[in-house]
Design an enzyme around this catalytic site. Structure first.
Site, short mmCIF file in Angstrom:
data_model
loop_
_atom_site.label_atom_id
_atom_site.label_comp_id
_atom_site.label_asym_id
_atom_site.label_seq_id
_atom_site.Cartn_x
_atom_site.Cartn_y
_atom_site.Cartn_z
N ALA A 158 -0.55 -1.69 -53.02
CA ALA A 158 -0.36 -0.27 -53.30
C ALA A 158 -1.72 0.42 -53.30
O ALA A 158 -2.65 -0.04 -53.95
CB ALA A 158 0.32 -0.08 -54.66
N LYS A 159 -1.82 1.50 -52.56
CA LYS A 159 -3.06 2.28 -52.55
C LYS A 159 -2.98 3.26 -53.71
O LYS A 159 -2.63 4.44 -53.56
CB LYS A 159 -3.23 3.00 -51.20
#
Length: 307
Positions: A158-159
């Site tokens: 996940a960014k």
């Protein structure tokens, strides 16, 4: 980096003036880092402005939000159109694009479910992330004393905004020690990535890059380089990389939407190869930039025209 302000920022479906794009100080994201985001570039190709791999970036944005149980109140197509419209309304030919999804203002406490999910898209002119000469001369880096997140703590795929507190520690340590960037190891002591870039090692004509299990972000530029290198006839291997392999590499380079393909000329004051951009790195740069300039056929449909 100082911002070169654009005129408008897209916020929850409306354009607002740059200086008026504000949130409440008690927004959930301010206190708990509850945001996911993307970094995308628009290039002024010979056929006009075009965004590099826009659908893939938007898909990753939605995947990041899914991991954190954030329901984005727009479809992926709506976000793609909003990105294009934001570039057009600001009359930019080349720019960096920052879509941001965050938990807004409603209540405080770790539980985020009562807070709205807000969306913003900003664009601005931004030059070379690691310096104007970096693409040719390379950068000096250190192996950071800060490790990347351990599995089952923060999801590296996940960014997320919160992950970049770790990145800031890596970046600040590098700068304070006189380097441009830091390379983090994973929890097992193997090479992970830079503070905001994926990493490739070139040795004996083979490209090596850490696997997703090494707490790396699934980079869009990383994926593009793997595709380009394979098409150019190079062997690309995703495998765990011991720290010392950095020191004996023929070439090293970072990849990322901001960094593009940036060579590394030294690690911990040990010269990499001949101490500059290597021939394979240069060839990959040339091929990527030919695509980004519209000089060659966009056979993978990586460019979305701003029309």
């Amino acid at each position: 980096m100082g911002f070169k302000k654009a005129d408008k920022i897209w916020m929850n479906g409306e354009f607002v003036n740059w200086d008026d794009a504000k949130i409440h100080v008690l927004s959930h994201v301010v206190h708990y880092g509850s945001s996911v985001f993307e970094g995308i570039r628009c290039y002024n190709t010979k056929h006009g402005p075009a965004v590099f791999r826009l659908p893939e970036h938007t898909r990753r944005l939605f995947n990041s939000a899914k991991i954190y149980r954030m329901d984005i109140p727009y479809t992926q197509d709506e976000i793609n159109r909003a990105v294009i419209e934001t570039i057009k309304v600001n009359n930019l030919k080349e720019c960096y694009i920052r879509p941001l999804v965050y938990r807004g203002y409603e209540s405080l406490g770790v539980n985020p479910f009562n807070c709205p999910v807000d969306v913003a898209i900003a664009v601005w002119e931004w030059g070379r992330y690691l310096g104007p000469e970096a693409l040719e001369q390379g950068v000096d880096v250190m192996v950071s004393s800060w490790a990347r997140m351990a599995p089952n703590t923060f999801p590296a795929m996940a960014k997320a905004g919160a992950n970049y507190m770790n990145s800031q520690l890596i970046k600040m340590e590098a700068i304070k020690n006189g380097y441009t960037e830091g390379i983090a190891l994973d929890v097992t002591g193997y090479v992970s990535e830079g503070s905001g870039e994926n990493l490739f090692v070139v040795r004996d004509g083979v490209l090596y890059t850490p696997p997703l299990g090494a707490s790396v972000l699934a980079g869009i530029t990383r994926d593009s380089v793997i595709t380009i290198a394979t098409e150019l006839g190079y062997r690309v291997v995703e495998q765990i990389i011991p720290r010392e392999m950095l020191y004996i590499a023929d070439e090293l380079f970072f990849t990322g939407s901001a960094a593009e393909i940036t060579p590394i000329r030294s690690v911990d004051k040990i010269t990499v190869g001949k101490g500059g951009r290597g021939p394979i790195t240069e060839k990959l740069q040339e091929h990527l930039f030919d695509i980004l300039k519209g000089e060659v056929e966009d056979k993978h449909n990586w460019l979305t025209r701003v029309e």
